[in-house]
Design a protein around this motif. Structure first.
Motif, PDB file in Angstrom:
ATOM      1  N   GLY A  61      -2.081   3.228  -1.927  1.00 27.69           N
ATOM      2  CA  GLY A  61      -1.599   1.904  -1.567  1.00 27.69           C
ATOM      3  C   GLY A  61      -2.573   0.766  -1.749  1.00 27.69           C
ATOM      4  N   LEU A 121       4.666  -0.165  -3.579  1.00 26.37           N
ATOM      5  CA  LEU A 121       3.656  -0.450  -2.555  1.00 26.37           C
ATOM      6  C   LEU A 121       4.253  -0.395  -1.154  1.00 26.37           C
ATOM      7  N   ALA A 122       5.489  -0.860  -1.013  1.00 27.02           N
ATOM      8  CA  ALA A 122       6.148  -0.775   0.290  1.00 27.02           C
ATOM      9  C   ALA A 122       6.376   0.673   0.685  1.00 27.02           C
ATOM     10  N   SER A 125       3.063   2.218   1.769  1.00 19.78           N
ATOM     11  CA  SER A 125       2.715   1.736   3.109  1.00 19.78           C
ATOM     12  C   SER A 125       3.544   2.432   4.176  1.00 19.78           C
ATOM     13  N   GLY A 128       2.452   6.165   4.278  1.00 15.74           N
ATOM     14  CA  GLY A 128       1.129   6.302   4.870  1.00 15.74           C
ATOM     15  C   GLY A 128       0.236   7.324   4.211  1.00 15.74           C
TER      16      GLY A 128
END
Length: 325
Positions: A61, A121-122, A125, A128
């Motif tokens: 990320g 990217l979301a 995120s 994790g």
């Protein structure tokens, strides 16, 4: 198209459960799995029909997370990450303990990148962790640049397809080995050699073969069902018409310099004059000619500068080990 938050959360849940998610990136759609789950990673190879000795790319990320996945981060790697991440650049470094050997093809090196796509990217995120994600297609075939491409090729073999719209770059990331004394381009891609050399202030080699195995090195890769024949640009029209006379259903990549030329062929794709537009459309063009029922595609290589180097690399791989006409 922008994926809904609920879709991203669902995709993250699928990854946590050991499933496979088709992930949009700026390059191509990837077939993603939890990078730390050996069973999930192994399933990628099964779905793609990919040899387990072929390493995968671990997507993370942010550049600040690189040290969590590799043994050490040399200054060259930090410099390139600072300039090109998020973006279509993959760095090959020494594997850290979080990365299972299943993801590296048994190697002690690992390929890592930060994708430049808001949905990817979301997802990273929300999940994790790291996501291994080779292109979401059968091994060796044309990479997908839309969610529909993934569904058409892999169907129910993917647990969830996260639709992020068409890919903006259209060819895979550039892979740079930074484990040796001098960095080396192992696969040309979305970051150009010229841009890399400007940052590193020196020339970069692009060897035909390397000591490090990386994605996209198979002799026949990125290949449509139709056979691809490469000729000089000025010979494309004549070669296509000769093949048609011999009974082939010919698809033609008509070079921009010959735009408007009349070609007797089953299907014709006008190659954009812009290398960025050509790269973005390349795999779609190959799929289109396949869908139109051609059995042979006649094309020429662009000038191998900028993104032209990546396009030429993909066309050579699509043509496979057959000799150039």
């Amino acid at each position: 198209m922008t994926a809904r938050t609920s879709d991203i959360e669902k995709a993250a849940g699928v990854l946590r459960a050991g499933g496979l998610v088709a992930v949009p990136t700026e390059t191509v759609y990837g077939l993603g799995a939890n990078a730390e789950d050996p069973a999930a990673v192994s399933r990628i190879f099964q779905v793609k029909g990919r040899p387990p000795s072929h390493p995968l790319i671990v997507h993370i990320g942010g550049a600040e997370l690189l040290g969590d996945w590799v043994e050490d981060v040399p200054a060259t790697a930090r410099l390139l990450a600072e300039h090109f991440w998020p973006g279509p650049l993959t760095l090959v470094l020494r594997r850290g303990p979080r990365v299972p050997l299943e993801a590296t093809g048994g190697l002690e090196t690992v390929a890592v990148r930060v994708p430049d796509h808001p949905v990817a990217l979301a997802l990273l995120s929300a999940f994790g962790g790291g996501v291994t994600a080779p292109s979401a297609n059968r091994f060796g075939s044309v990479s997908p640049t839309t969610a529909d491409d993934v569904r058409a090729e892999l169907g129910d073999a993917v647990d969830f397809v996260l639709d992020g719209g068409p890919c903006e770059v259209g060819v895979e990331s550039t892979i740079v080995d930074v484990t040796g004394e001098f960095p080396t381009i192992l696969r040309p891609g979305g970051v150009t050699r010229e841009d890399l050399e400007a940052v590193l202030e020196g020339p970069l080699a692009v060897p035909a073969t390397s000591r490090v195995r990386v994605p996209g090195q198979h002799p026949s890769h990125y290949a449509p069902r139709a056979r691809v024949v490469l000729v000089e640009p000025e010979k494309v029209v004549a070669e296509a018409e000769l093949a048609r006379e011999l009974g082939h259903r010919v698809g033609v990549f008509l070079p921009a310099a010959f735009a408007g030329a009349e070609v007797k062929a089953h299907a014709v794709v006008a190659v954009p004059g812009s290398m960025a537009a050509y790269a973005r459309g390349l795999y779609g063009f190959l799929r289109e000619l396949d869908q139109r029922g051609g059995d042979l595609i006649v094309a020429s290589l662009p000038v191998e500068e900028g993104l032209g180097l990546a396009i030429a690399n993909r066309l050579r791989r699509a043509a496979g080990p057959r000799p150039t006409v």
